[in-house]
Design a protein around this motif. Structure first.
Motif, PDB file in Angstrom:
ATOM      1  N   ASN A 229       0.817  -1.226   0.000  1.00  0.00           N
ATOM      2  CA  ASN A 229       0.000   0.000   0.000  1.00  0.00           C
ATOM      3  C   ASN A 229       0.847   1.270   0.000  1.00  0.00           C
ATOM      4  N   ARG A 230       2.038   1.181  -0.531  1.00  0.00           N
ATOM      5  CA  ARG A 230       2.846   2.383  -0.687  1.00  0.00           C
ATOM      6  C   ARG A 230       2.399   3.162  -1.924  1.00  0.00           C
ATOM      7  N   PRO A 231       2.678   4.481  -1.935  1.00  0.00           N
ATOM      8  CA  PRO A 231       3.579   5.221  -1.057  1.00  0.00           C
ATOM      9  C   PRO A 231       2.936   5.633   0.264  1.00  0.00           C
ATOM     10  N   PHE A 232       3.789   5.719   1.291  1.00  0.00           N
ATOM     11  CA  PHE A 232       3.362   6.246   2.586  1.00  0.00           C
ATOM     12  C   PHE A 232       3.652   7.737   2.686  1.00  0.00           C
ATOM     13  N   ILE A 233       4.461   8.236   1.740  1.00  0.00           N
ATOM     14  CA  ILE A 233       4.850   9.646   1.711  1.00  0.00           C
ATOM     15  C   ILE A 233       5.163   9.996   0.268  1.00  0.00           C
ATOM     16  N   PHE A 234       5.019  11.266  -0.099  1.00  0.00           N
ATOM     17  CA  PHE A 234       5.211  11.655  -1.487  1.00  0.00           C
ATOM     18  C   PHE A 234       6.582  12.252  -1.777  1.00  0.00           C
ATOM     19  N   ASN A 235       7.401  12.398  -0.772  1.00  0.00           N
ATOM     20  CA  ASN A 235       8.740  12.947  -0.976  1.00  0.00           C
ATOM     21  C   ASN A 235       9.694  12.320   0.024  1.00  0.00           C
ATOM     22  N   ASN A 236      10.964  12.517  -0.185  1.00  0.00           N
ATOM     23  CA  ASN A 236      11.985  11.986   0.709  1.00  0.00           C
ATOM     24  C   ASN A 236      12.564  13.145   1.528  1.00  0.00           C
ATOM     25  N   PRO A 237      12.205  13.261   2.809  1.00  0.00           N
ATOM     26  CA  PRO A 237      12.674  14.406   3.611  1.00  0.00           C
ATOM     27  C   PRO A 237      14.179  14.430   3.811  1.00  0.00           C
ATOM     28  N   PHE A 238      14.871  13.309   3.581  1.00  0.00           N
ATOM     29  CA  PHE A 238      16.326  13.277   3.750  1.00  0.00           C
ATOM     30  C   PHE A 238      17.061  13.520   2.439  1.00  0.00           C
ATOM     31  N   GLU A 239      16.304  13.782   1.361  1.00  0.00           N
ATOM     32  CA  GLU A 239      16.921  13.977   0.054  1.00  0.00           C
ATOM     33  C   GLU A 239      17.866  15.179   0.041  1.00  0.00           C
ATOM     34  N   GLU A 240      17.453  16.249   0.693  1.00  0.00           N
ATOM     35  CA  GLU A 240      18.238  17.483   0.634  1.00  0.00           C
ATOM     36  C   GLU A 240      19.085  17.713   1.887  1.00  0.00           C
ATOM     37  N   THR A 241      19.129  16.748   2.790  1.00  0.00           N
ATOM     38  CA  THR A 241      19.958  16.914   3.983  1.00  0.00           C
ATOM     39  C   THR A 241      21.438  16.793   3.615  1.00  0.00           C
ATOM     40  N   LYS A 242      22.263  17.425   4.393  1.00  0.00           N
ATOM     41  CA  LYS A 242      23.700  17.476   4.111  1.00  0.00           C
ATOM     42  C   LYS A 242      24.331  16.097   4.189  1.00  0.00           C
ATOM     43  N   ILE A 243      25.291  15.849   3.297  1.00  0.00           N
ATOM     44  CA  ILE A 243      26.081  14.627   3.355  1.00  0.00           C
ATOM     45  C   ILE A 243      27.539  15.019   3.174  1.00  0.00           C
ATOM     46  N   PHE A 244      28.404  14.511   4.045  1.00  0.00           N
ATOM     47  CA  PHE A 244      29.811  14.879   3.999  1.00  0.00           C
ATOM     48  C   PHE A 244      30.539  14.083   2.919  1.00  0.00           C
ATOM     49  N   THR A 245      31.505  14.730   2.287  1.00  0.00           N
ATOM     50  CA  THR A 245      32.297  14.075   1.257  1.00  0.00           C
ATOM     51  C   THR A 245      33.284  13.095   1.895  1.00  0.00           C
ATOM     52  N   ALA A 246      33.845  12.208   1.058  1.00  0.00           N
ATOM     53  CA  ALA A 246      34.817  11.236   1.561  1.00  0.00           C
ATOM     54  C   ALA A 246      36.034  11.937   2.155  1.00  0.00           C
ATOM     55  N   LYS A 247      36.425  13.058   1.566  1.00  0.00           N
ATOM     56  CA  LYS A 247      37.561  13.813   2.078  1.00  0.00           C
ATOM     57  C   LYS A 247      37.258  14.402   3.447  1.00  0.00           C
ATOM     58  N   GLN A 248      36.039  14.916   3.615  1.00  0.00           N
ATOM     59  CA  GLN A 248      35.650  15.478   4.919  1.00  0.00           C
ATOM     60  C   GLN A 248      35.580  14.395   5.989  1.00  0.00           C
ATOM     61  N   VAL A 249      35.119  13.203   5.623  1.00  0.00           N
ATOM     62  CA  VAL A 249      35.068  12.091   6.574  1.00  0.00           C
ATOM     63  C   VAL A 249      36.475  11.652   6.945  1.00  0.00           C
ATOM     64  N   ALA A 250      37.354  11.607   5.948  1.00  0.00           N
ATOM     65  CA  ALA A 250      38.727  11.157   6.189  1.00  0.00           C
ATOM     66  C   ALA A 250      39.467  12.066   7.152  1.00  0.00           C
ATOM     67  N   GLU A 251      39.107  13.333   7.185  1.00  0.00           N
ATOM     68  CA  GLU A 251      39.762  14.279   8.091  1.00  0.00           C
ATOM     69  C   GLU A 251      39.559  13.901   9.551  1.00  0.00           C
ATOM     70  N   GLN A 252      38.491  13.193   9.850  1.00  0.00           N
ATOM     71  CA  GLN A 252      38.196  12.790  11.231  1.00  0.00           C
ATOM     72  C   GLN A 252      38.512  11.322  11.496  1.00  0.00           C
ATOM     73  N   ARG A 253      38.996  10.605  10.478  1.00  0.00           N
ATOM     74  CA  ARG A 253      39.210   9.172  10.638  1.00  0.00           C
ATOM     75  C   ARG A 253      40.359   8.892  11.604  1.00  0.00           C
ATOM     76  N   LYS A 254      40.118   7.978  12.527  1.00  0.00           N
ATOM     77  CA  LYS A 254      41.152   7.592  13.475  1.00  0.00           C
ATOM     78  C   LYS A 254      42.174   6.687  12.796  1.00  0.00           C
ATOM     79  N   THR A 255      43.350   6.588  13.404  1.00  0.00           N
ATOM     80  CA  THR A 255      44.380   5.698  12.886  1.00  0.00           C
ATOM     81  C   THR A 255      43.899   4.257  12.966  1.00  0.00           C
ATOM     82  N   ILE A 256      44.152   3.495  11.904  1.00  0.00           N
ATOM     83  CA  ILE A 256      43.730   2.097  11.857  1.00  0.00           C
ATOM     84  C   ILE A 256      44.387   1.311  12.991  1.00  0.00           C
ATOM     85  N   ALA A 257      43.594   0.511  13.694  1.00  0.00           N
ATOM     86  CA  ALA A 257      44.106  -0.299  14.807  1.00  0.00           C
ATOM     87  C   ALA A 257      44.740  -1.575  14.274  1.00  0.00           C
ATOM     88  N   ILE A 258      46.009  -1.783  14.598  1.00  0.00           N
ATOM     89  CA  ILE A 258      46.756  -2.969  14.163  1.00  0.00           C
ATOM     90  C   ILE A 258      47.410  -3.598  15.393  1.00  0.00           C
TER      91      ILE A 258
END
Length: 444
Positions: A229-258
């Motif tokens: 019985n979908r659709p339950f909604i006519f739009n995606n409210p998360f469509e326009e929300t911010k998403i960080f780039t891979a470079k921005q994520v990498a800036e906060q990445r911790k050192t790999i645990a070995i």
């Protein structure tokens, strides 16, 4: 003398202008507007006119004549409305709106002012608030969604992760109807995310993970599907929300645990003496074959005799077992062969393995994917082959090169892959390392 005085007073009274006053209403009401019929002549014939009177403009009384009675009535009605609305400009138009609808329209324009047009406001409302034909609460819709994910082959661990994220959003949104969720509510939820300490802002990777899971759910909820019985909604409210780039994520990445080789030897020694070595086989496969501990190891354990071949020194990871859904093979190195042979009578995962694994990880303070990171890093360090490591680990070469190249020296890699069990001493030891490493780790 008396006659003269009387004459003078009379003469003064006659010469003074008589002051005349006109009484007018202090306030004009709509009821003061009337229609009066008048006969007019154009010199050749007489005709009837309808004079609308009873209002003032700029302090002057006004009137207007019409030859048609209905035109006069329309004009008078408009003037009455104008007076009732304290001078608001009115237009006389034909409209299908009822009186109440017309009033609501006028109120809407007044509230919007010059900021938005009425069309913009209506479009926004319908996009974000219009109820579909089938209305469902978030919690109920999520159950249908997760069932759909399960039937389409999504991994159990992934489903549990999605469920955790979605239920957290349900609590934030107070289990509202799906169609009531707006982009503002979506953004507010992502901004409310916190780190494990409960106060710091969540990492960009966490933001992206939550955003992606919720985006996928609402995309699913907005698709047409008769069985649910979908659709339950006519739009995606998360469509326009911010998403960080891979470079921005990498800036906060911790050192790999070995895990350093000597520390790994101590850990395996402890496992050999704990619970009769029940967990040794699982951690040997995780460290020396890079098998993902969540998902892959569990599926591999269920098909151990079929997928692990000590004679050919290969571990087959079929698409049904692999996280990436791609078939791969891992070469069993000498050290792993020694561990699998020493504990051949033990299953990979014993009963209550989930509880035992949690205890081991807590005791060793293992970080996320530390066993797999160790395997790939030491493999690249020892053999300097990004491609071979990628084949065995089931990653792309670009990922291996980006995250694992030159993290550890070759000497540590050699020591890592030389750790073997000593059953008599019930401890892990480092075997003698050849000066030129053999090709036993090459992918096939």
């Amino acid at each position: 003398m008396l006659a003269k005085v009387i004459f003078m007073h009379l003469n003064a009274g006659m010469s003074r202008a008589i002051k005349r006053t006109r009484s007018v209403a202090n306030k004009i009401s709509s009821s003061s507007i009337t229609i009066r019929e008048e006969m007019k002549s154009n010199g050749t014939r007489e005709y009837l006119t309808h004079c609308v009177q009873g209002w003032r403009e700029d302090g002057k009384w006004k009137r207007k004549r019409f030859t048609n009675r209905k035109d006069a009535e329309r004009f008078a009605a408009a003037k009455r409305i104008e007076i009732e609305n304290k001078g608001a400009s009115q237009r006389l138009i034909l409209t299908p709106l009822t009186d109440e609808q017309a009033k609501q329209s006028a109120d809407a324009f007044e509230k919007l002012g010059d900021t938005y047009s009425l069309a913009e406001a209506v479009d926004f409302f319908l996009k974000n608030h219009r109820p579909p034909s089938f209305v469902l609460n978030l919690s109920d819709a999520i159950k249908v969604y997760l069932d759909d994910c399960s039937s389409s082959g999504t991994r159990a661990r992934t489903i549990r992760q999605k469920e955790s994220v979605l239920l957290k959003f349900v609590r934030f949104a107070e289990d509202a109807h799906v169609h009531q969720i707006t982009s503002a509510k979506a953004a507010a939820f992502l901004k409310s995310l916190r780190a494990k300490d409960g106060t710091s802002t969540a990492s960009r990777k966490t933001w992206n993970n939550y955003r992606n899971d919720l985006h996928h759910f609402f995309k699913w909820a907005s698709e047409a599907d008769l069985t649910t019985n979908r659709p339950f909604i006519f739009n995606n409210p998360f469509e326009e929300t911010k998403i960080f780039t891979a470079k921005q994520v990498a800036e906060q990445r911790k050192t790999i645990a070995i895990t350093p080789p000597l520390k790994l030897a101590r850990r395996l020694s402890a496992l050999m003496r704990w619970q009769d070595g029940k967990m040794v086989k699982a951690f040997a496969l995780a460290y020396f074959a890079g098998i993902r501990p969540d998902g892959e190891l569990t599926k591999l354990a269920a098909r151990e005799n079929e997928l692990i071949n000590l004679k050919t020194r290969t571990i087959h990871i079929p698409a049904a077992v692999s996280k990436t859904k791609e078939d791969r093979q891992v070469r069993i190195c000498d050290s792993l062969a020694a561990w699998l042979t020493a504990y051949k009578d033990n299953p990979i995962l014993p009963k209550n393995s989930d509880r035992l694994t949690k205890r081991v990880r807590a005791a060793f303070r293992l970080q996320h994917d530390e066993t797999r990171h160790s395997f790939i890093s030491y493999h690249v360090a020892l053999f300097r082959s990004v491609g071979d490591a990628a084949l065995q680990a089931g990653n792309s070469e670009s990922i291996v090169k980006k995250h694992y190249l030159n993290l550890r020296p070759a000497e540590e890699g050699a020591a890592f892959f030389s750790i073997i069990p000593d059953l008599q001493k019930r401890k892990a030891t480092l075997a003698e390392v050849e000066s030129h490493p053999a090709s036993h780790l090459k992918a096939i």
